[in-house]
Design a protein around this motif. Structure first.
Motif, PDB file in Angstrom:
ATOM      1  N   GLY A  14       0.787  -1.228   0.000  1.00  0.00           N
ATOM      2  CA  GLY A  14       0.000   0.000   0.000  1.00  0.00           C
ATOM      3  C   GLY A  14       0.820   1.280   0.000  1.00  0.00           C
ATOM      4  N   PRO A  15       1.809   1.422   0.878  1.00  0.00           N
ATOM      5  CA  PRO A  15       2.609   2.654   0.878  1.00  0.00           C
ATOM      6  C   PRO A  15       3.424   2.839  -0.408  1.00  0.00           C
ATOM      7  N   ALA A  16       4.002   1.763  -0.929  1.00  0.00           N
ATOM      8  CA  ALA A  16       4.804   1.877  -2.155  1.00  0.00           C
ATOM      9  C   ALA A  16       3.921   2.236  -3.351  1.00  0.00           C
ATOM     10  N   LEU A  17       2.746   1.647  -3.420  1.00  0.00           N
ATOM     11  CA  LEU A  17       1.835   1.973  -4.517  1.00  0.00           C
ATOM     12  C   LEU A  17       1.372   3.419  -4.414  1.00  0.00           C
ATOM     13  N   PHE A  68      -9.297  -1.942  -1.549  1.00  0.00           N
ATOM     14  CA  PHE A  68      -8.386  -1.050  -0.842  1.00  0.00           C
ATOM     15  C   PHE A  68      -8.826   0.388  -1.068  1.00  0.00           C
ATOM     16  N   LEU A  69      -8.566   1.229  -0.087  1.00  0.00           N
ATOM     17  CA  LEU A  69      -8.940   2.640  -0.125  1.00  0.00           C
ATOM     18  C   LEU A  69      -7.681   3.502  -0.062  1.00  0.00           C
ATOM     19  N   LEU A  70      -7.642   4.555  -0.844  1.00  0.00           N
ATOM     20  CA  LEU A  70      -6.539   5.513  -0.802  1.00  0.00           C
ATOM     21  C   LEU A  70      -6.697   6.348   0.461  1.00  0.00           C
ATOM     22  N   ASP A  71      -5.797   6.187   1.397  1.00  0.00           N
ATOM     23  CA  ASP A  71      -5.843   6.916   2.666  1.00  0.00           C
ATOM     24  C   ASP A  71      -4.775   7.999   2.642  1.00  0.00           C
ATOM     25  N   GLU A  72      -5.211   9.232   2.511  1.00  0.00           N
ATOM     26  CA  GLU A  72      -4.272  10.363   2.431  1.00  0.00           C
ATOM     27  C   GLU A  72      -3.546  10.600   3.753  1.00  0.00           C
ATOM     28  N   ALA A  76      -1.084   5.745   2.052  1.00  0.00           N
ATOM     29  CA  ALA A  76      -1.032   4.345   1.639  1.00  0.00           C
ATOM     30  C   ALA A  76      -2.413   3.906   1.172  1.00  0.00           C
ATOM     31  N   TYR A  77      -2.430   2.810   0.447  1.00  0.00           N
ATOM     32  CA  TYR A  77      -3.683   2.130   0.152  1.00  0.00           C
ATOM     33  C   TYR A  77      -3.903   1.129   1.279  1.00  0.00           C
ATOM     34  N   VAL A  78      -5.055   1.235   1.948  1.00  0.00           N
ATOM     35  CA  VAL A  78      -5.351   0.392   3.106  1.00  0.00           C
ATOM     36  C   VAL A  78      -6.562  -0.490   2.785  1.00  0.00           C
ATOM     37  N   PRO A  79      -6.633  -1.682   3.403  1.00  0.00           N
ATOM     38  CA  PRO A  79      -7.787  -2.554   3.158  1.00  0.00           C
ATOM     39  C   PRO A  79      -9.094  -1.862   3.548  1.00  0.00           C
ATOM     40  N   GLY A  81     -12.397  -2.258   4.932  1.00  0.00           N
ATOM     41  CA  GLY A  81     -13.228  -3.146   5.732  1.00  0.00           C
ATOM     42  C   GLY A  81     -14.540  -2.476   6.099  1.00  0.00           C
ATOM     43  N   PRO A  82     -15.359  -3.144   6.895  1.00  0.00           N
ATOM     44  CA  PRO A  82     -16.664  -2.588   7.268  1.00  0.00           C
ATOM     45  C   PRO A  82     -16.579  -1.234   7.982  1.00  0.00           C
ATOM     46  N   ALA A  83     -15.600  -1.050   8.847  1.00  0.00           N
ATOM     47  CA  ALA A  83     -15.493   0.213   9.586  1.00  0.00           C
ATOM     48  C   ALA A  83     -15.175   1.372   8.647  1.00  0.00           C
ATOM     49  N   LEU A  84     -14.209   1.196   7.765  1.00  0.00           N
ATOM     50  CA  LEU A  84     -13.892   2.253   6.800  1.00  0.00           C
ATOM     51  C   LEU A  84     -15.060   2.499   5.857  1.00  0.00           C
ATOM     52  N   TRP A  85     -15.735   1.419   5.447  1.00  0.00           N
ATOM     53  CA  TRP A  85     -16.881   1.544   4.551  1.00  0.00           C
ATOM     54  C   TRP A  85     -17.973   2.405   5.188  1.00  0.00           C
ATOM     55  N   GLU A  86     -18.261   2.177   6.468  1.00  0.00           N
ATOM     56  CA  GLU A  86     -19.258   2.982   7.180  1.00  0.00           C
ATOM     57  C   GLU A  86     -18.814   4.443   7.256  1.00  0.00           C
ATOM     58  N   GLY A  87     -17.517   4.652   7.462  1.00  0.00           N
ATOM     59  CA  GLY A  87     -17.001   6.019   7.490  1.00  0.00           C
ATOM     60  C   GLY A  87     -17.165   6.737   6.162  1.00  0.00           C
ATOM     61  N   VAL A  88     -16.996   6.018   5.073  1.00  0.00           N
ATOM     62  CA  VAL A  88     -17.196   6.603   3.745  1.00  0.00           C
ATOM     63  C   VAL A  88     -18.666   6.941   3.548  1.00  0.00           C
ATOM     64  N   LEU A  89     -19.550   6.023   3.920  1.00  0.00           N
ATOM     65  CA  LEU A  89     -20.982   6.227   3.714  1.00  0.00           C
ATOM     66  C   LEU A  89     -21.543   7.395   4.503  1.00  0.00           C
ATOM     67  N   ASP A  90     -21.132   7.523   5.757  1.00  0.00           N
ATOM     68  CA  ASP A  90     -21.719   8.593   6.560  1.00  0.00           C
ATOM     69  C   ASP A  90     -20.916   9.893   6.539  1.00  0.00           C
ATOM     70  N   GLY A  91     -19.867   9.940   5.722  1.00  0.00           N
ATOM     71  CA  GLY A  91     -19.140  11.193   5.512  1.00  0.00           C
ATOM     72  C   GLY A  91     -18.042  11.471   6.525  1.00  0.00           C
ATOM     73  N   ARG A  92     -17.822  10.586   7.476  1.00  0.00           N
ATOM     74  CA  ARG A  92     -16.741  10.811   8.439  1.00  0.00           C
ATOM     75  C   ARG A  92     -15.374  10.700   7.777  1.00  0.00           C
ATOM     76  N   LEU A  93     -15.291   9.874   6.746  1.00  0.00           N
ATOM     77  CA  LEU A  93     -14.037   9.675   6.033  1.00  0.00           C
ATOM     78  C   LEU A  93     -14.146  10.346   4.669  1.00  0.00           C
ATOM     79  N   ARG A  94     -13.323  11.315   4.430  1.00  0.00           N
ATOM     80  CA  ARG A  94     -13.368  12.057   3.162  1.00  0.00           C
ATOM     81  C   ARG A  94     -12.526  11.351   2.129  1.00  0.00           C
ATOM     82  N   ILE A  95     -13.084  11.236   0.945  1.00  0.00           N
ATOM     83  CA  ILE A  95     -12.339  10.666  -0.158  1.00  0.00           C
ATOM     84  C   ILE A  95     -12.188  11.725  -1.208  1.00  0.00           C
TER      85      ILE A  95
END
Length: 95
Positions: A14-17, A68-72, A76-79, A81-95
Motif C-alpha cells: 500500500g505505501p509503495a503503490l 483497498f482505499l486511498l488513505d491520504e 497508503a492504500y489500506v484494506p 473493511g466494514p469500519a472504513l466503509w461505514e465512514g465513507v458512507l456517513d461522511g466521516r471519512l473524506r475521499i
C-alpha cells in the motif's frame, strides 16, 4: 476505482503503490479505490468488462474481491473493511 491483477506470489504494498501513484498522477486522477482480482473479466472481443465492475461498485458486502482505499492521512492504500466503509458512507471519512 481501478482493478488490479497481481503477479503470482506478490502482494499489494500500500505505501509503495501510493508513492508510485503520487509521482505519476495528479490528485484528481488517483484511484480512490482498488480492487484486486485473480484475472480481469473479458468480453468475447477481448475488452475489459468495466460495466459489470462499475455496477458492483466498492461495497465490501457485495464485492468478493479484496478492496483497498486511498488513505491520504497514512499515505497508503489500506484494506477497505466494514469500519472504513461505514465512514465513507456517513461522511466521516473524506475521499
Amino acid at each position: 476505482m481501478a482493478a488490479l491483477v497481481l503477479r503470482p506470489g506478490c502482494r499489494l504494498d500500500g505505501p509503495a503503490l501510493y508513492r508510485h501513484v503520487e509521482q505519476l498522477l495528479p490528485p484528481y486522477a488517483r484511484p480512490r479505490f482498488l480492487r484486486l482480482q485473480e484475472c480481469l473479466a473479458m468480453t468475447e472481443t477481448f475488452k475489459q468488462q468495466k460495466v459489470r465492475l462499475a455496477q458492483e461498485g466498492f461495497d465490501p458486502a457485495r464485492v468478493p474481491d479484496p478492496l483497498f482505499l486511498l488513505d491520504e492521512t497514512t499515505k497508503a492504500y489500506v484494506p477497505l473493511g466494514p469500519a472504513l466503509w461505514e465512514g465513507v458512507l456517513d461522511g466521516r471519512l473524506r475521499i
